[in-house]
Design a protein around this motif. Structure first.
Motif, short mmCIF file in Angstrom:
data_model
loop_
_atom_site.label_atom_id
_atom_site.label_comp_id
_atom_site.label_asym_id
_atom_site.label_seq_id
_atom_site.Cartn_x
_atom_site.Cartn_y
_atom_site.Cartn_z
N MET A 1 0.82 -1.25 -0.01
CA MET A 1 0.02 -0.05 0.01
C MET A 1 0.91 1.27 -0.13
O MET A 1 1.82 1.45 0.73
N ASP A 2 0.54 2.23 -0.76
CA ASP A 2 1.32 3.59 -0.96
C ASP A 2 0.26 4.76 -0.55
O ASP A 2 -0.74 4.48 -0.60
N ALA A 3 0.85 5.27 0.52
CA ALA A 3 -0.11 6.35 1.24
C ALA A 3 0.40 7.69 1.26
O ALA A 3 1.83 7.72 1.22
N GLN A 4 -0.40 8.64 1.26
CA GLN A 4 0.02 10.00 1.52
C GLN A 4 -0.94 10.90 2.34
O GLN A 4 -1.97 10.39 2.46
N ILE A 5 -0.59 11.88 3.16
CA ILE A 5 -1.41 12.79 3.82
C ILE A 5 -1.20 14.13 3.53
O ILE A 5 0.00 14.69 3.29
N SER A 6 -2.15 14.99 3.34
CA SER A 6 -2.15 16.44 3.32
C SER A 6 -3.14 17.00 4.39
O SER A 6 -3.74 16.24 5.15
N TYR A 7 -2.79 18.20 4.63
CA TYR A 7 -3.49 19.04 5.89
C TYR A 7 -3.90 20.43 5.37
O TYR A 7 -3.21 21.17 4.22
N SER A 29 -4.85 9.72 1.77
CA SER A 29 -5.06 8.72 0.60
C SER A 29 -4.19 7.58 0.55
O SER A 29 -2.92 7.58 0.93
N PHE A 30 -4.66 6.47 -0.13
CA PHE A 30 -3.63 5.18 -0.19
C PHE A 30 -4.17 4.57 -1.62
O PHE A 30 -5.40 4.72 -1.81
N TYR A 31 -3.32 3.81 -2.14
CA TYR A 31 -3.87 2.69 -3.26
C TYR A 31 -3.11 1.61 -2.94
O TYR A 31 -1.88 1.45 -2.43
N TYR A 32 -3.57 0.56 -3.55
CA TYR A 32 -3.03 -0.87 -3.53
C TYR A 32 -2.19 -0.91 -4.89
O TYR A 32 -2.88 -0.84 -6.31
N ARG A 33 -0.89 -1.23 -4.93
CA ARG A 33 -0.23 -1.30 -5.96
C ARG A 33 0.10 -2.96 -6.27
O ARG A 33 1.04 -3.60 -5.66
N GLY A 34 -0.80 -3.32 -7.22
CA GLY A 34 -0.97 -4.90 -7.22
C GLY A 34 -0.06 -5.47 -8.24
O GLY A 34 0.79 -4.80 -8.76
N TRP A 35 -0.12 -6.88 -8.34
CA TRP A 35 0.56 -7.54 -9.38
C TRP A 35 -0.46 -8.33 -10.04
O TRP A 35 -1.79 -8.56 -9.88
N GLU A 36 -0.20 -9.08 -11.30
CA GLU A 36 -0.67 -10.01 -12.10
C GLU A 36 -1.37 -10.98 -11.29
O GLU A 36 -2.51 -11.25 -11.48
#
Length: 518
Positions: A1-7, A29-36
């Protein structure tokens, strides 16, 4: 999971009775960086940990669990690269000046390790500040004199130095009445509006403005006054701890340009090199004139190169002048058609380098017409015939070839071919490899040695004449049979001494074979 925060906002006022519980909104925010092989994350959870001293008011999306300062949200199945966001509105109930209200986001799923590769995110958060900010107005470019009918331009920078940097503010510009058709160009663009008082330019943290216009053709003899004032706006403006730098007023004289010129001469204009040891007197005359059409205000004349670095000493200046390596003369206000002469005396020394010595004068005024080229500078030349020397060096080895393990002697023979009979010189000898037990010497001179990365031997020989001098270098090389010892030498005149104008014999090289003992 890659994530970031803003304020938002970037700075927060410390809670007080007048400003209780300021709002801070966090967006994680975050997103899943998946594989095949694993295209989706199942049973995905995100946990946002808020800083101490804040209280949660609302959370989006709905359904998230809030326990104290921890917000936990379930997102179920998350496809690859689909961004999920948690937005939390908080109130700051406890914080002091200097705190950072940072938060941390962690996301994981049933089929994905928690934050593989460190995929969580932690931000520094907004800074807690007190309710004050220092506005500062700076003039980066303007002119102290402008001609009637000419273009006038100012470059201004306004900065909110904080600590509160989010308070709305405005710069008010009041151009002088002599500035016809004034206009502004600002960064950010289109941020200035024309008002009855001049221009009003809103900003928050930073603003750059250029103000320009044409000076009234009939305004000669007046002072153009343009003011720039920064102040906070809004319902609750913060106090400014340093209000003295909020306003700058630029005063520009509206006047006709002066056309200045300067002519410099020297007597005598030729000194034989043989007379330099007697330190002959040189008399310089700098004459400044003003062709108008305006009176030259605050006129100054400067004469350069009359100092020891260039071979001049005992500089004597007239009243109205000062001397500190440069002669600086105050010519005051010079009327149209007026002129002033400044007489400067100095002594030439043997440190003059070469057969020509030049010194130059320049004239300036507050209202000089810098667009008229040509005559604001003048150079006077003193010829010094014969003030050069042809130095030469030859290089030889005392033993050729060099025997392994035996001392080697290298000789750099140096000479002055004239015409100047005596010259301070510098000789450098370099070897391709270091020498053990190395020594260097020269009769009547001083030498020193450096051994990084290879041996370098430098000797200074004062007053080198036509009688050759030998710079001798001795030592033992670690080279083996079949290898070669490379040596080079060069000679030049010492600093601030007559030049060597024939460099063909200033360099010598030597390549010596190394052999076994016989």
């Amino acid at each position: 999971m890659d994530a970031q925060i803003s304020y938002d906002p970037p700075v927060v006022l410390a809670p007080s009775a007048a400003r209780p519980k300021p709002v801070v909104t966090y967006e994680a925010s975050f997103y899943y960086r998946g594989w095949e092989s694993v295209p989706k994350a199942y049973g995905t959870i995100a946990k946002l940990t808020l800083p101490y001293g804040v209280r949660v008011e609302s959370v989006s999306p709905g359904g998230c669990a809030v326990r104290g300062r921890v917000v936990t949200c379930g997102f179920g199945t998350v496809p690859t690269d689909e961004v999920k966001t948690v937005k939390v509105r908080t109130r700051v109930v406890r914080a002091k000046v200097g705190d950072r209200l940072g938060a941390t986001l962690v996301a994981w799923a049933d089929n994905v390790d928690r934050n593989p590769g460190g995929g969580g995110s932690e931000d520094m958060g907004p800074t807690v500040v007190d309710n004050s900010a220092d506005l500062e107005v700076e003039i980066n470019a303007s002119r102290e004199s402008v001609a009637p009918g000419a273009e006038m331009r100012y470059h201004v920078r306004v900065t909110n130095n904080g600590p509160l940097t989010t308070a709305p503010a405005a710069l008010v510009i009041k151009p002088g009445p002599q500035l016809t058709d004034p206009r502004t160009s600002a960064d950010p663009p289109n941020s200035c509006a024309r008002t009855e008082e001049g221009f009003r330019c809103p900003f928050t943290r930073f603003l750059q403005v250029s103000v320009s216009g044409t000076v009234d053709a009939g305004a000669a003899g007046t002072k153009l006054l343009t003011s720039f004032t920064a102040g906070f706006t809004g319902q609750d403006p913060p106090p400014d701890p340093e209000p003295g730098n909020n306003t700058v007023t630029e005063t520009t004289e509206v006047e006709h340009r002066a056309d200045l010129g300067v002519a410099m001469s020297v007597t005598p204009d030729s000194v034989p090199a043989a007379e330099l040891p007697d330190r002959p007197v040189l008399t310089y005359r700098a004459v400044v004139t003003n062709a108008g059409p305006g009176t030259a205000r605050r006129t100054r004349v400067k004469v350069h190169r009359l100092n020891g670095d260039h071979g001049i000493e005992s500089v004597s200046v007239p009243d109205g002048c000062t001397y500190d390596r440069v002669v600086d003369c105050d010519a005051g206000d010079l009327p149209v058609g007026g002129s002033r002469e400044f007489v400067i005396k100095a002594k030439a020394t043997p440190q003059i380098s070469g057969e020509v010595f030049d010194a130059w004068a320049e004239v300036t005024a507050a209202n000089d017409d810098y667009e008229r080229p040509g005559d604001n500078q003048s150079t006077a030349y003193v010829k010094v015939p014969g003030n050069h020397a042809d130095l030469g060096v030859q290089l030889a080895a005392g033993t050729d070839p060099v025997v392994v393990g035996k001392p080697v002697t290298l000789v750099a023979k140096v000479i002055n071919h004239g015409p100047l009979p005596r010259v301070d010189s510098r000789v450098v000898v370099r070897t391709s490899v270091p020498l053990s037990d190395a020594r260097v010497e020269v009769e009547g001179g001083t030498c020193r040695m450096q051994s990084i990365p290879n041996d370098r031997f430098e000797c200074t020989i004062p007053q080198l004449t036509g009688e050759a001098k030998d710079v001798k270098v001795t030592g033992v090389t670690a080279l083996q049979a079949g290898e070669r010892l490379s040596v080079n030498a060069d000679i030049d005149a010492a600093e601030n001494t007559p030049v060597d104008n024939d460099h063909a014999n200033d360099w010598a090289t030597l390549n010596v074979e190394v052999v076994e003992s016989r």
